[in-house]
Scaffold this active site. Sequence first.
Site, PDB file in Angstrom:
ATOM      1  N   GLU A 110      -4.147   4.395   6.185  1.00 43.00           N
ATOM      2  CA  GLU A 110      -3.927   4.144   4.753  1.00 43.00           C
ATOM      3  C   GLU A 110      -4.498   5.310   3.935  1.00 43.00           C
ATOM      4  OE1 GLU A 110      -4.953   0.177   3.148  1.00 43.00           O
ATOM      5  OE2 GLU A 110      -6.016   1.255   1.575  1.00 43.00           O
ATOM      6  N   ARG A 165       0.840  -1.223   0.000  1.00 43.89           N
ATOM      7  CA  ARG A 165       0.000   0.000   0.000  1.00 43.89           C
ATOM      8  C   ARG A 165       0.868   1.264   0.000  1.00 43.89           C
ATOM      9  NH1 ARG A 165      -2.821  -3.829  -0.665  1.00 43.89           N
ATOM     10  NH2 ARG A 165      -4.677  -4.422   0.525  1.00 43.89           N
ATOM     11  N   SER A 203     -10.626   0.588   3.512  1.00 47.02           N
ATOM     12  CA  SER A 203      -9.847   0.340   4.741  1.00 47.02           C
ATOM     13  C   SER A 203      -9.215   1.650   5.188  1.00 47.02           C
ATOM     14  CB  SER A 203      -8.731  -0.666   4.475  1.00 47.02           C
ATOM     15  OG  SER A 203      -9.272  -1.846   3.941  1.00 47.02           O
TER      16      SER A 203
HETATM   17  P1  FAD Z   1      -8.190   9.671  -4.760  1.00 42.92           P
HETATM   18  O1  FAD Z   1      -8.857   9.323  -3.479  1.00 42.92           O
HETATM   19  O2  FAD Z   1      -8.804  10.720  -5.588  1.00 42.92           O
HETATM   20  O3  FAD Z   1      -6.687  10.078  -4.443  1.00 42.92           O
HETATM   21  C1  FAD Z   1      -5.885   9.262  -3.617  1.00 42.92           C
HETATM   22  C2  FAD Z   1      -4.487   9.899  -3.511  1.00 42.92           C
HETATM   23  O4  FAD Z   1      -3.855   9.849  -4.784  1.00 42.92           O
HETATM   24  C3  FAD Z   1      -4.529  11.364  -3.117  1.00 42.92           C
HETATM   25  O5  FAD Z   1      -3.385  11.629  -2.334  1.00 42.92           O
HETATM   26  C4  FAD Z   1      -4.455  12.097  -4.452  1.00 42.92           C
HETATM   27  O6  FAD Z   1      -3.862  13.380  -4.323  1.00 42.92           O
HETATM   28  C5  FAD Z   1      -3.564  11.160  -5.268  1.00 42.92           C
HETATM   29  N1  FAD Z   1      -3.880  11.132  -6.706  1.00 42.92           N
HETATM   30  C6  FAD Z   1      -5.038  10.736  -7.281  1.00 42.92           C
HETATM   31  N2  FAD Z   1      -4.926  10.757  -8.618  1.00 42.92           N
HETATM   32  C7  FAD Z   1      -3.674  11.184  -8.907  1.00 42.92           C
HETATM   33  C8  FAD Z   1      -2.962  11.426 -10.112  1.00 42.92           C
HETATM   34  N3  FAD Z   1      -3.499  11.238 -11.320  1.00 42.92           N
HETATM   35  N4  FAD Z   1      -1.673  11.886 -10.022  1.00 42.92           N
HETATM   36  C9  FAD Z   1      -1.097  12.092  -8.795  1.00 42.92           C
HETATM   37  N5  FAD Z   1      -1.735  11.889  -7.623  1.00 42.92           N
HETATM   38  C10 FAD Z   1      -3.005  11.433  -7.675  1.00 42.92           C
HETATM   39  N6  FAD Z   1      -7.762   0.249  -2.141  1.00 42.92           N
HETATM   40  C11 FAD Z   1      -7.032  -0.875  -2.325  1.00 42.92           C
HETATM   41  O7  FAD Z   1      -5.801  -0.796  -2.486  1.00 42.92           O
HETATM   42  N7  FAD Z   1      -7.611  -2.109  -2.365  1.00 42.92           N
HETATM   43  C12 FAD Z   1      -8.942  -2.274  -2.198  1.00 42.92           C
HETATM   44  O8  FAD Z   1      -9.430  -3.397  -2.248  1.00 42.92           O
HETATM   45  C13 FAD Z   1      -9.745  -1.116  -1.969  1.00 42.92           C
HETATM   46  N8  FAD Z   1     -11.072  -1.230  -1.767  1.00 42.92           N
HETATM   47  C14 FAD Z   1     -11.811  -0.117  -1.508  1.00 42.92           C
HETATM   48  C15 FAD Z   1     -13.189  -0.272  -1.273  1.00 42.92           C
HETATM   49  C16 FAD Z   1     -13.971   0.842  -1.029  1.00 42.92           C
HETATM   50  C17 FAD Z   1     -15.446   0.658  -0.772  1.00 42.92           C
HETATM   51  C18 FAD Z   1     -13.399   2.133  -1.045  1.00 42.92           C
HETATM   52  C19 FAD Z   1     -14.256   3.358  -0.837  1.00 42.92           C
HETATM   53  C20 FAD Z   1     -12.044   2.301  -1.267  1.00 42.92           C
HETATM   54  C21 FAD Z   1     -11.233   1.162  -1.491  1.00 42.92           C
HETATM   55  N9  FAD Z   1      -9.848   1.277  -1.717  1.00 42.92           N
HETATM   56  C22 FAD Z   1      -9.093   0.159  -1.946  1.00 42.92           C
HETATM   57  C23 FAD Z   1      -9.189   2.592  -1.671  1.00 42.92           C
HETATM   58  C24 FAD Z   1      -9.252   3.362  -3.025  1.00 42.92           C
HETATM   59  O9  FAD Z   1     -10.330   2.939  -3.799  1.00 42.92           O
HETATM   60  C25 FAD Z   1      -7.977   3.186  -3.852  1.00 42.92           C
HETATM   61  O10 FAD Z   1      -6.861   3.596  -3.120  1.00 42.92           O
HETATM   62  C26 FAD Z   1      -8.035   3.970  -5.169  1.00 42.92           C
HETATM   63  O11 FAD Z   1      -6.893   3.697  -5.948  1.00 42.92           O
HETATM   64  C27 FAD Z   1      -8.132   5.483  -4.983  1.00 42.92           C
HETATM   65  O12 FAD Z   1      -8.380   6.051  -6.256  1.00 42.92           O
HETATM   66  P2  FAD Z   1      -9.001   7.494  -6.412  1.00 42.92           P
HETATM   67  O13 FAD Z   1      -8.967   7.846  -7.856  1.00 42.92           O
HETATM   68  O14 FAD Z   1     -10.327   7.548  -5.753  1.00 42.92           O
HETATM   69  O15 FAD Z   1      -7.939   8.350  -5.607  1.00 42.92           O
HETATM   70  P1  NAP Z   2     -10.339 -10.762   4.439  1.00 41.79           P
HETATM   71  O1  NAP Z   2     -10.328 -11.642   3.237  1.00 41.79           O
HETATM   72  O2  NAP Z   2     -11.432 -10.901   5.455  1.00 41.79           O
HETATM   73  O3  NAP Z   2      -8.948 -10.854   5.184  1.00 41.79           O
HETATM   74  C1  NAP Z   2      -8.687 -10.059   6.352  1.00 41.79           C
HETATM   75  C2  NAP Z   2      -7.264  -9.575   6.287  1.00 41.79           C
HETATM   76  O4  NAP Z   2      -6.407 -10.695   6.319  1.00 41.79           O
HETATM   77  C3  NAP Z   2      -7.025  -8.830   5.010  1.00 41.79           C
HETATM   78  O5  NAP Z   2      -6.746  -7.524   5.370  1.00 41.79           O
HETATM   79  C4  NAP Z   2      -5.874  -9.550   4.328  1.00 41.79           C
HETATM   80  O6  NAP Z   2      -4.725  -8.733   4.153  1.00 41.79           O
HETATM   81  C5  NAP Z   2      -5.457 -10.634   5.268  1.00 41.79           C
HETATM   82  N1  NAP Z   2      -5.413 -11.943   4.551  1.00 41.79           N
HETATM   83  C6  NAP Z   2      -6.454 -12.759   4.251  1.00 41.79           C
HETATM   84  N2  NAP Z   2      -6.012 -13.881   3.636  1.00 41.79           N
HETATM   85  C7  NAP Z   2      -4.668 -13.751   3.548  1.00 41.79           C
HETATM   86  C8  NAP Z   2      -3.634 -14.575   3.022  1.00 41.79           C
HETATM   87  N3  NAP Z   2      -3.908 -15.761   2.478  1.00 41.79           N
HETATM   88  N4  NAP Z   2      -2.357 -14.120   3.076  1.00 41.79           N
HETATM   89  C9  NAP Z   2      -2.071 -12.924   3.607  1.00 41.79           C
HETATM   90  N5  NAP Z   2      -3.012 -12.098   4.128  1.00 41.79           N
HETATM   91  C10 NAP Z   2      -4.285 -12.507   4.103  1.00 41.79           C
HETATM   92  O7  NAP Z   2     -10.287  -9.227   3.980  1.00 41.79           O
HETATM   93  P2  NAP Z   2     -11.429  -8.270   3.434  1.00 41.79           P
HETATM   94  O8  NAP Z   2     -11.541  -7.143   4.360  1.00 41.79           O
HETATM   95  O9  NAP Z   2     -12.633  -9.046   3.038  1.00 41.79           O
HETATM   96  O10 NAP Z   2     -10.732  -7.718   2.100  1.00 41.79           O
HETATM   97  C11 NAP Z   2     -10.448  -8.593   1.029  1.00 41.79           C
HETATM   98  C12 NAP Z   2      -9.330  -8.026   0.190  1.00 41.79           C
HETATM   99  O11 NAP Z   2      -9.701  -6.758  -0.350  1.00 41.79           O
HETATM  100  C13 NAP Z   2      -8.040  -7.788   0.994  1.00 41.79           C
HETATM  101  O12 NAP Z   2      -6.949  -8.102   0.192  1.00 41.79           O
HETATM  102  C14 NAP Z   2      -8.089  -6.319   1.304  1.00 41.79           C
HETATM  103  O13 NAP Z   2      -6.801  -5.746   1.403  1.00 41.79           O
HETATM  104  C15 NAP Z   2      -8.832  -5.760   0.082  1.00 41.79           C
HETATM  105  N6  NAP Z   2      -9.573  -4.546   0.458  1.00 41.79           N
HETATM  106  C16 NAP Z   2      -8.871  -3.394   0.596  1.00 41.79           C
HETATM  107  C17 NAP Z   2      -9.524  -2.215   0.927  1.00 41.79           C
HETATM  108  C18 NAP Z   2      -8.765  -0.926   1.010  1.00 41.79           C
HETATM  109  O14 NAP Z   2      -9.379   0.116   1.093  1.00 41.79           O
HETATM  110  N7  NAP Z   2      -7.462  -0.955   0.977  1.00 41.79           N
HETATM  111  C19 NAP Z   2     -10.889  -2.217   1.151  1.00 41.79           C
HETATM  112  C20 NAP Z   2     -11.549  -3.419   1.031  1.00 41.79           C
HETATM  113  C21 NAP Z   2     -10.895  -4.589   0.673  1.00 41.79           C
HETATM  114  P3  NAP Z   2      -4.451  -7.746   2.898  1.00 41.79           P
HETATM  115  O15 NAP Z   2      -5.306  -6.565   3.151  1.00 41.79           O
HETATM  116  O16 NAP Z   2      -2.999  -7.464   3.048  1.00 41.79           O
HETATM  117  O17 NAP Z   2      -4.805  -8.450   1.635  1.00 41.79           O
END
Ligand code: FAD
Ligand code: NAP
Length: 339
Positions: free
Chosen positions: A335, A164, A239
Site C-alpha cells: 500500500e 486504497r 499498514s
Molecule cells: P505522503 O506520504 O507525503 O505522500 C503519499 C503519496 O501521495 C506519495 O506518492 C506522494 O507523492 C503523493 N502526494 C502527497 N501529496 C500530494 C499532493 N498534494 N499532490 C499529489 N501527490 C501527492 N491510511 C489510510 O488510508 N487509513 C488509515 O487508517 C491510515 N492510518 C495510518 C496510521 C499511521 C500510524 C500511519 C503512519 C499511516 C497511516 N495511513 C493510513 C497512511 C497515510 O497516513 C495516508 O495514506 C495519508 O493520506 C498520507 O498522507 P501524506 O500527506 O503523509 O502523504
Molecule cells: P481491525 O479493526 O483489527 O480489522 C482488521 C482488518 O479487518 C482491517 O484491515 C479491516 O479492513 C477488516 N475489517 C474489520 N471489520 C470489518 C468489517 N466489518 N467489514 C469489512 N472489513 C472489516 O483493523 P485495525 O488494524 O485496527 O484498523 C482499523 C481501521 O483503520 C481499518 O479500517 C484499517 O484499514 C484502518 N487503518 C489503516 C491503516 C493504513 O495505513 N492504511 C493503518 C491503520 C489503520 P479494512 O482495512 O479494509 O478496513
Amino acid sequence: MMLQHNVSLRPFNTFGIAVNAAHLALATDEQSIAEALEYRQKQNLGLLVVGGGSNLLLTRDVEDLILQNGLKGITSQNISEDTVLVTAAAGENWHQFVVHCLQNDWGGVENLSLIPGNVGASPMQNIGAYGIEIKDSFYSLRAMDVRDGSIREFDAETSRFGYRESIFKREAKGHYIILSVTYQLSRRNHRLNTSYGAISQELEKMGIATPTIQDVSQAVIAIRRSKLPDPAVLGNAGSFFKNPVVENALLENIRSTYPQVVAYPAGEGHSKLAAGWLIETAGWKGFRRGDAGVHALQALVLVNYGHASGKEIWQLSQDVVDDVHQKFGVELEREVNVY
Ligand code: FAD
Ligand code: NAP
C-alpha cells in the site's frame, strides 16, 4: 518558493529513513508551485511531491526535485440546510481538518480521525478506516498538471476511487499536484457508522448510548492510540500492505487448513482477507532484523527501530510477500508508495 539543497529527508517521512534530497522546494502558495515546476523543467529533473510523508518508503537518495506542498487554508459554503461544502488546501494536516469539521458539527469524516498526513494526499489512496473512505464524502479537487502547469478539476467519477486506490495512484501517477480538496459534509441528521470494528464496544466503554460525531471521533482516537505505533516514537507508515481480495475458492482452500481465517465478503465470488492475519499466521509478528521489523502488536505495520535503511525495510517486505505467497497462495500488494 524556498529551495534547499542536500537536505536530509529524515524529518520528511514518518518511517524516519535518512536519505538525502538533492533539491527540496517548500511551496506555501500556488505561485511557488508553478516556480518549482519551472525550476524542475530548467534543471531537467523528475518530481516527487510530499505531504506528511506518512505513506512513503524512501529507498535511495533523491536526485529528483522534492516538492513539499504546504498550501494552507480552509473555507466553507453552505449549500443547503443539510449540506456544507468544505474546501481545504493540500498542506492542511488531515487530522486538524477533521477537528475543524467536528468543531463546526459537520459530519462525514469523524471515522477518519487521527490518520496522519495532509489533506492533499487524502484522495491519493482514497484514505479509509472503520468502514468509511473519503470517496463517501468527496466532492471535488483542484490539481495542477505537472506537464504544462494548467489547473484541472476532478470529481469523484474522474478520480476513479477504489479500495486504497485512485487515478492519482495508478494511471495518472506523477501527473498532478493536488492543490485543494472539497468535501461534502452533513450539517445535521448526521449518518453515523459505528458498526465497524471496535467502535461500538469503545462507545459502550465510554458509557455513550446515543453518540454524536464528536463521540465517534473520540472512540476512534482511543482505539487507534491503543493499537497503532506513534510514528514520533517508532518509525512506520501505517499498514504496509493492502488487504488482498481473493476468489472464494482460494479462501475455502485456506479455510480447510486454517478454519479461523479472517475474511469479509468483497463482491460476487470474492472475499477480502485481513493481510494482518496472514502475516501473523505466517509467523512474522514481532520479527526484527537489524532495525527493520514487523510490529509486535499489528503485523500489517512494518517499523523502523531507529536506523533501518529503506532498502532493508523493502527487503523485509519482500520476504513477507514471498512467505505469505508460499504459505497461502496469496499475493500481497504494497500500500505504501515506494520511491
Ligand atoms: P505522503 O506520504 O507525503 O505522500 C503519499 C503519496 O501521495 C506519495 O506518492 C506522494 O507523492 C503523493 N502526494 C502527497 N501529496 C500530494 C499532493 N498534494 N499532490 C499529489 N501527490 C501527492 N491510511 C489510510 O488510508 N487509513 C488509515 O487508517 C491510515 N492510518 C495510518 C496510521 C499511521 C500510524 C500511519 C503512519 C499511516 C497511516 N495511513 C493510513 C497512511 C497515510 O497516513 C495516508 O495514506 C495519508 O493520506 C498520507 O498522507 P501524506 O500527506 O503523509 O502523504
Ligand atoms: P481491525 O479493526 O483489527 O480489522 C482488521 C482488518 O479487518 C482491517 O484491515 C479491516 O479492513 C477488516 N475489517 C474489520 N471489520 C470489518 C468489517 N466489518 N467489514 C469489512 N472489513 C472489516 O483493523 P485495525 O488494524 O485496527 O484498523 C482499523 C481501521 O483503520 C481499518 O479500517 C484499517 O484499514 C484502518 N487503518 C489503516 C491503516 C493504513 O495505513 N492504511 C493503518 C491503520 C489503520 P479494512 O482495512 O479494509 O478496513
